[in-house]
Design an enzyme around this catalytic site. Structure first.
Site, short mmCIF file in Angstrom:
data_model
loop_
_atom_site.label_atom_id
_atom_site.label_comp_id
_atom_site.label_asym_id
_atom_site.label_seq_id
_atom_site.Cartn_x
_atom_site.Cartn_y
_atom_site.Cartn_z
N CYS A 104 0.81 -1.22 0.00
CA CYS A 104 0.00 0.00 0.00
C CYS A 104 0.85 1.28 0.00
CB CYS A 104 -0.99 0.00 1.16
SG CYS A 104 -0.28 -0.27 2.79
N ASP A 140 -7.42 5.67 -1.42
CA ASP A 140 -7.13 4.43 -0.68
C ASP A 140 -6.66 3.34 -1.65
OD1 ASP A 140 -7.03 2.28 1.01
OD2 ASP A 140 -9.07 2.48 1.76
N HIS A 195 -6.21 0.23 -0.89
CA HIS A 195 -6.55 -1.09 -0.37
C HIS A 195 -7.73 -1.72 -1.09
CE1 HIS A 195 -4.30 0.92 2.91
NE2 HIS A 195 -3.81 -0.29 3.11
#
Length: 397
Positions: free
Chosen positions: A77, A279, A281
């Site tokens: 990430c 994000d 993820h």
């Protein structure tokens, strides 16, 4: 992402579906140096956000190092966030801050070159493969989670091989930005150089040069400035919040890398005391280059309202990013820092000094390093790195 794209027929409809996720308020949103009023500019705000390149976890790419992971889910990430910050710098460099993306809008060749830099292949200069393997030289095993400073150091090293974008990457140390050192690094003397046609060349070498296009380049090299910081011990110190938010207002802003322990986000702005972030993820399937060298870019843009988190929930370890295409942009950034950050704080977030500190080692502008294979065999030319049948692994740089 695919369900969203199939459900709505055009970008405007997709974005309007998510406008309700921003509160009804008279407040302003700041996104990478641009201000938006929520009551009147919501559509423009979401279009601006969707134009940012969005890099997420991917799966089913070729194994890193030949036998390593074929997905970065769970560990990549921060690398993806570093890719997003760098991609924003390249967009500003080639297309300008006001460039916008559209699903059915034809984009300039520079956009496709930028995107090719980040495809998950060993022969793309800022791919997950290149970043993970360069991280070995920073003491990180492939598959190990990176922090903001490690990603900054990896980007600085990889940029040395990237002659098309020709960035000067400065990573501050000891919370101190040295004006003298940056200007020394960015003002490069005339020298023979080769400008790559892009960040992939014949699908072979991410680091190779186009020997058929020799030019002489001089002058200011566009600056990617990364400032790793620790804004507290276990939690962010409230005294830094106003200065941290002020950085997103600067026209040179590339946002910030940070998040929570082992969960990295790319912060692009703020609303009140909430940070706005992209994000990484989400695990998407690997997208490869098409035969004509183009990329299906639909999954590289986040077409819904971004996430928000309270700034006090931010882990204190962060890295600020700024891009200065010309020297006047850097001079303006220095003035803004003096005016908006340093003079308003008793406890400074970072220092900006004119001259190189006398007690520091001499500053030497970074040069392209020598690269060794897993067998510690010296590779004299980067062109040879991918002529081998096996993947290479960088041990030291």
């Amino acid at each position: 992402m695919e369900s969203v794209l199939s459900k709505y027929e055009n970008q405007t409809t997709v974005l309007s579906e998510y406008l309700e996720e921003f509160p009804e308020t008279d407040g302003s949103v700041w996104i990478l140096g641009r201000q938006y009023h929520l009551k009147t500019d919501k559509s423009k705000l979401l279009l601006d956000i969707s134009a940012r390149l969005w890099f997420t976890y991917r799966r089913k790419f070729s194994p890193i190092g030949g036998t390593g992971p074929s997905s970065d889910t769970g560990w990549g990430c921060m690398l993806r966030c570093g890719q997003m910050m760098l991609a924003q710098a390249l967009i500003c460099r080639h297309l300008g801050r006001d460039w916008h993306w559209g699903r059915d809008k034809k984009q300039p060749e520079e956009y496709h070159r930028i995107l090719r830099c980040f495809i998950d292949r060993k022969d793309c200069c800022y791919s997950i493969h290149q970043m993970a393997q360069m991280g070995v030289g920073e003491g990180k095993s492939i598959g190990e989670w990176f922090g903001p400073n490690t990603v900054a150091q990896v980007l600085k090293k990889l940029a040395l091989f990237d002659e098309w974008n020709s960035l000067a990457v400065y990573v501050s140390m000891d919370n101190t930005v040295v004006i003298e050192d940056i200007k020394k690094m960015c003002w490069s003397p005339p020298q023979s150089s080769s400008v790559a046609r892009g960040c992939t060349l014949s699908h072979r070498s991410a680091l190779s040069q186009n020997k058929n296009t020799a030019v002489f380049c001089s002058g200011w090299k566009p600056l990617l400035l990364i400032i790793p910081l620790r804004l507290g011990i276990n939690h962010i110190n409230p005294i830094y919040i106003d200065a941290f938010k002020e950085c997103f207002k600067m026209p040179q802003s590339l946002g910030a890398l940070g998040g929570k322990p082992n969960n990295a986000y790319y912060f692009i702005g703020f609303l009140g005391n909430e940070l706005i972030y992209l994000d990484p993820h989400t695990t998407q399937i690997f997208v490869d280059l098409e035969e004509n060298g183009m990329v299906d870019d639909q999954s590289f843009h986040c077409q819904q309202a971004p996430h928000r988190m309270k700034i006090m929930n931010l882990d204190p370890s962060v890295a600020l990013g700024f891009f200065c295409k010309e020297e006047k942009d850097f001079d303006n950034w220095c003035s803004l820092v003096q005016k908006e950050i340093l003079k308003l704080q008793s406890l400074r977030m970072f220092e900006l000094v004119q001259n190189h500190p006398a007690h520091w080692p001499p500053f030497i502008p970074p040069a392209k390093p020598e690269v060794t294979t897993s067998g510690a065999e010296l590779i004299e030319s980067t062109d040879k790195l991918f002529e081998l049948e096996e993947e290479f692994e960088i041990l030291s740089v």
